[in-house]
Every structure is written in C-alpha cells, then in structure tokens.
Design a protein around this motif. Structure first.
Motif, PDB file in Angstrom:
ATOM      1  N   PRO A   1       0.819  -1.224   0.000  1.00 20.97           N
ATOM      2  CA  PRO A   1       0.000   0.000   0.000  1.00 20.97           C
ATOM      3  C   PRO A   1       0.850   1.269   0.000  1.00 20.97           C
ATOM      4  O   PRO A   1       0.484   2.258  -0.653  1.00 20.97           O
ATOM      5  CB  PRO A   1      -0.819  -0.117   1.290  1.00 20.97           C
ATOM      6  N   GLY A   2       1.970   1.241   0.713  1.00 18.81           N
ATOM      7  CA  GLY A   2       2.832   2.414   0.730  1.00 18.81           C
ATOM      8  C   GLY A   2       3.421   2.706  -0.633  1.00 18.81           C
ATOM      9  O   GLY A   2       3.456   3.859  -1.080  1.00 18.81           O
ATOM     10  N   ALA A   3       3.901   1.671  -1.318  1.00 21.12           N
ATOM     11  CA  ALA A   3       4.462   1.860  -2.656  1.00 21.12           C
ATOM     12  C   ALA A   3       3.400   2.351  -3.633  1.00 21.12           C
ATOM     13  O   ALA A   3       3.671   3.200  -4.493  1.00 21.12           O
ATOM     14  CB  ALA A   3       5.078   0.549  -3.148  1.00 21.12           C
ATOM     15  N   PHE A   4       2.175   1.843  -3.501  1.00 23.59           N
ATOM     16  CA  PHE A   4       1.088   2.266  -4.396  1.00 23.59           C
ATOM     17  C   PHE A   4       0.716   3.722  -4.118  1.00 23.59           C
ATOM     18  O   PHE A   4       0.511   4.511  -5.060  1.00 23.59           O
ATOM     19  CB  PHE A   4      -0.124   1.356  -4.216  1.00 23.59           C
ATOM     20  N   ALA A   5       0.657   4.093  -2.841  1.00 20.20           N
ATOM     21  CA  ALA A   5       0.337   5.481  -2.491  1.00 20.20           C
ATOM     22  C   ALA A   5       1.396   6.432  -3.022  1.00 20.20           C
ATOM     23  O   ALA A   5       1.083   7.508  -3.546  1.00 20.20           O
ATOM     24  CB  ALA A   5       0.202   5.624  -0.975  1.00 20.20           C
ATOM     25  N   GLU A   6       2.657   6.048  -2.913  1.00 20.77           N
ATOM     26  CA  GLU A   6       3.734   6.881  -3.443  1.00 20.77           C
ATOM     27  C   GLU A   6       3.631   7.004  -4.966  1.00 20.77           C
ATOM     28  O   GLU A   6       3.896   8.073  -5.529  1.00 20.77           O
ATOM     29  CB  GLU A   6       5.091   6.305  -3.054  1.00 20.77           C
ATOM     30  N   ALA A   7       3.251   5.912  -5.626  1.00 17.40           N
ATOM     31  CA  ALA A   7       3.130   5.937  -7.083  1.00 17.40           C
ATOM     32  C   ALA A   7       2.038   6.899  -7.533  1.00 17.40           C
ATOM     33  O   ALA A   7       2.215   7.650  -8.499  1.00 17.40           O
ATOM     34  CB  ALA A   7       2.846   4.531  -7.601  1.00 17.40           C
ATOM     35  N   ILE A   8       0.902   6.887  -6.846  1.00 22.73           N
ATOM     36  CA  ILE A   8      -0.249   7.684  -7.267  1.00 22.73           C
ATOM     37  C   ILE A   8      -0.158   9.120  -6.762  1.00 22.73           C
ATOM     38  O   ILE A   8      -0.463  10.075  -7.495  1.00 22.73           O
ATOM     39  CB  ILE A   8      -1.562   7.042  -6.768  1.00 22.73           C
ATOM     40  N   LEU A   9       0.277   9.286  -5.520  1.00 22.04           N
ATOM     41  CA  LEU A   9       0.196  10.595  -4.864  1.00 22.04           C
ATOM     42  C   LEU A   9       1.529  11.316  -4.773  1.00 22.04           C
ATOM     43  O   LEU A   9       1.562  12.530  -4.540  1.00 22.04           O
ATOM     44  CB  LEU A   9      -0.362  10.422  -3.443  1.00 22.04           C
ATOM     45  N   GLY A  10       2.623  10.567  -4.935  1.00 21.94           N
ATOM     46  CA  GLY A  10       3.936  11.152  -4.688  1.00 21.94           C
ATOM     47  C   GLY A  10       4.341  10.934  -3.241  1.00 21.94           C
ATOM     48  O   GLY A  10       3.499  10.731  -2.355  1.00 21.94           O
ATOM     49  N   GLY A  11       5.645  10.982  -2.991  1.00 23.47           N
ATOM     50  CA  GLY A  11       6.157  10.624  -1.674  1.00 23.47           C
ATOM     51  C   GLY A  11       5.708  11.544  -0.561  1.00 23.47           C
ATOM     52  O   GLY A  11       5.391  11.083   0.544  1.00 23.47           O
ATOM     53  N   ARG A  12       5.650  12.851  -0.798  1.00 19.72           N
ATOM     54  CA  ARG A  12       5.326  13.788   0.282  1.00 19.72           C
ATOM     55  C   ARG A  12       3.869  13.677   0.725  1.00 19.72           C
ATOM     56  O   ARG A  12       3.577  13.702   1.924  1.00 19.72           O
ATOM     57  CB  ARG A  12       5.653  15.217  -0.153  1.00 19.72           C
ATOM     58  N   ILE A  13       2.947  13.544  -0.229  1.00 20.43           N
ATOM     59  CA  ILE A  13       1.540  13.390   0.151  1.00 20.43           C
ATOM     60  C   ILE A  13       1.329  12.036   0.815  1.00 20.43           C
ATOM     61  O   ILE A  13       0.611  11.934   1.823  1.00 20.43           O
ATOM     62  CB  ILE A  13       0.634  13.551  -1.082  1.00 20.43           C
ATOM     63  N   ALA A  14       1.962  10.993   0.277  1.00 23.86           N
ATOM     64  CA  ALA A  14       1.839   9.671   0.900  1.00 23.86           C
ATOM     65  C   ALA A  14       2.361   9.694   2.334  1.00 23.86           C
ATOM     66  O   ALA A  14       1.783   9.065   3.230  1.00 23.86           O
ATOM     67  CB  ALA A  14       2.607   8.635   0.077  1.00 23.86           C
ATOM     68  N   ASP A  15       3.434  10.449   2.572  1.00 20.22           N
ATOM     69  CA  ASP A  15       3.962  10.571   3.932  1.00 20.22           C
ATOM     70  C   ASP A  15       2.951  11.250   4.848  1.00 20.22           C
ATOM     71  O   ASP A  15       2.714  10.793   5.973  1.00 20.22           O
ATOM     72  CB  ASP A  15       5.272  11.361   3.905  1.00 20.22           C
ATOM     73  N   ARG A  16       2.330  12.319   4.383  1.00 16.09           N
ATOM     74  CA  ARG A  16       1.367  13.027   5.226  1.00 16.09           C
ATOM     75  C   ARG A  16       0.178  12.149   5.586  1.00 16.09           C
ATOM     76  O   ARG A  16      -0.443  12.325   6.641  1.00 16.09           O
ATOM     77  CB  ARG A  16       0.888  14.307   4.531  1.00 16.09           C
ATOM     78  N   LEU A  17      -0.118  11.166   4.714  1.00 13.53           N
ATOM     79  CA  LEU A  17      -1.213  10.238   4.998  1.00 13.53           C
ATOM     80  C   LEU A  17      -0.762   9.038   5.822  1.00 13.53           C
ATOM     81  O   LEU A  17      -1.571   8.176   6.158  1.00 13.53           O
ATOM     82  CB  LEU A  17      -1.840   9.754   3.681  1.00 13.53           C
TER      83      LEU A  17
END
Length: 308
Positions: free
Chosen positions: A144-160
C-alpha cells in the motif's frame, strides 16, 4: 566512567574531494567524549588520491584497507569490521566520506547505546550542508505504501502515513525507535555485528542498510534515532545519475521480494513501476532508467564498474 571505545570505518571511492573534511571533523570535535580507537579507511579501488589523503592525515589513528575493485558499500563495511577483529571496540561508526560530524556526535550516539539490552544501531540527525534537515527516517516498505507513493507522490503519501520516507520535520525532532534509516552515518554496537553477521554484499549500493537493519530486527535488535547527534551529509547523487537511480529502484524491489515472497513482491514491484512510469512520462531521466531496469533485467547494473 570510562569514555566509550569507538572505531570509525569510512568507505571511499574516488572521494578525494570530500574525505579531508570528513577526517577533519573527527579531529575538530566530532570524536570528543569517546576513546577513538581506530579510523579505518576502506578504499574501493579509487583512481584518485583518496588513499594518499588518508595515509598522510595526522592526529588520528588511521589505517587504510585497499580493496582490489569497487565491490560496494557493504563490502567496504565488512572489510573495515574485519580489520578491527583483533582489537574490537564497543561500537563502530560507519561513515560515508561526504559526511562531517558536528562536535560530540560520536559521544552522543554512543550514549544512546545501552550497556545491556538489544538496541544495537543508532542513527544521527542528518542535515544538508546548509543546515536544513535531510530526511532519514523510514517506515517499513509495504505494497500500500508503494502504491500510495506511485499515485500521490512521496510527500503526500507521507502526510497520509503511508510513504516509506518520512519527509516532515516533526518526527525528526524527537529521539525514538525507527524501522530503518539512511545508512550514510550509523553507530553499530560490536555485539550486534557479531550476532547479526556481515552486511549483504549482493546489494552493491542501496538497500544494503535496509537489509541489515531489518535482519537485525529479525534477530531481536532495534534501531534508534538520536537527533541530538548531528552529521552533515552532502549525498544526493541517486537523484541526478540515472544509473544510480535504477540501482536504487531495483535493489529495493529485490529486497522486498526476498523478504515477502513472489506474490507480494510482484505487487510491490508493480506499484513501484507504476510510479516510475508516471515520472518517466513527465520527463524524469532517472525514472526512465528505473523503468528500463525493472522491465529489462539484462540492462541492470551487475558491477559498480558500469557506473564509472
């Protein structure tokens, strides 16, 4: 109370430009408060003056280990630790040559290693040369983390709360346990090195620290982040050199697959590939190299000589 006995292992490869400042930081206060038993400079077959700089440096207990080829960061660490086996310290500080220790950094890190217990790795706060934070804390890699980074980018995925790299300042302000951290500067308990064994040299560059810290955790050892110890780190080449970026991407996928099996490994690889395709379409050269490395194994870097 006796000062903790700490050795330093610096891994060099064509590091003549940065090594003098690294060594000077040890003389200039970075090693204050510890008994600095050894400074082992392990050279990965440099073609510049790295070894000559190390040998003529005064004021430090320096020795040089010369490797016959550029075997990678893990191989350098293993060679440095091997050189210390006849006179083992209490802890070993592993350093990139583009690091500079702020005053009492080694002592502050050593104080975070308990005399007993299973805390075996301590990482400092890393800062850029201008003093700004260089994010070092990581979450465990997940699909899920890799998918979130792919779709949202690393900074937004981090905030989530999904991204692997923790960008925000807040978590970097407080000491505490970490899943894993950047490997540019790490203090390793000697007892941990004996118990966990050598670093995995199959990872030429990148993910070797992840593999070691996760393997240490498998053996019951923990990693601790100590922001009171500060290390300046230049770094950043993987963001500009396509070959290094591809190696970073391939290695993290290989490590995840090794630890989690084929099915989850394929899901993780697919998520990473998706993100790299988006970035490649936006014109990012390093992403294009990563896509090619993931899709065409024959193009992957097999030796660091290919990066020269």
């Amino acid at each position: 109370m006796n000062a903790p006995r700490v050795a330093v292992v610096v891994i060099t490869y064509n590091s003549a430009e940065v090594l003098p400042d690294c060594l000077a930081s040890l003389r200039g206060g970075g090693a204050d408060g510890v008994e600095l038993t050894d400074v082992v400079v392990v050279d990965n077959a440099s073609s510049d003056a790295s070894t000559e700089i190390a040998r003529v440096t005064t004021g430090l207990p320096i020795s040089v280990v010369q490797l016959t080829d550029n075997a990678g960061y893990a191989a350098g660490i293993n060679a440095g630790v091997t050189a210390l086996r006849g006179r083992p310290p209490e802890a070993v500080m592993v350093l990139n040559p583009d690091c500079r220790l702020r005053p009492r950094a080694l002592a502050t890190l050593a104080q975070a290693l308990p005399a007993s217990g299973r805390r075996g790795i301590v990482a400092p706060r890393l800062v850029n040369l201008d003093g700004t934070l260089q994010p070092t804390l990581r979450r465990l890699p997940t699909v899920p983390g890799a998918f979130a980074e792919a779709i949202l980018g690393g900074r937004i995925a981090d905030r989530l709360g999904f991204g692997e790299l923790i960008f925000s300042d807040g978590p970097h302000e407080s000491a505490g346990p970490a899943a894993w951290v950047t490997g540019a500067a790490l203090l390793l308990a000697w007892s941990l090195l004996v118990a966990v064994g050598p670093w995995d040299e199959r990872f030429l560059l990148y993910s070797e620290e992840t593999e070691f810290m996760l393997r240490a955790s498998d053996h019951g050892w923990s990693t601790w982040y100590e922001p009171a110890a500060v290390v300046e780190h230049k770094g950043g080449e993987s963001g500009t050199r396509p070959g290094l970026a591809a190696l970073l991407t391939v290695n993290k996928v290989a490590l995840f697959r090794r630890r989690h099996g084929l099915i989850r490994g394929l899901a993780y690889s697919g998520s990473v590939l998706l993100g790299m395709c988006f970035r490649a379409a936006a014109g990012q050269r390093t992403a294009r190299a990563s896509v090619a490395a993931l899709l065409f194994p024959s193009r992957r870097i097999r030796s660091l000589a290919e990066l020269r």
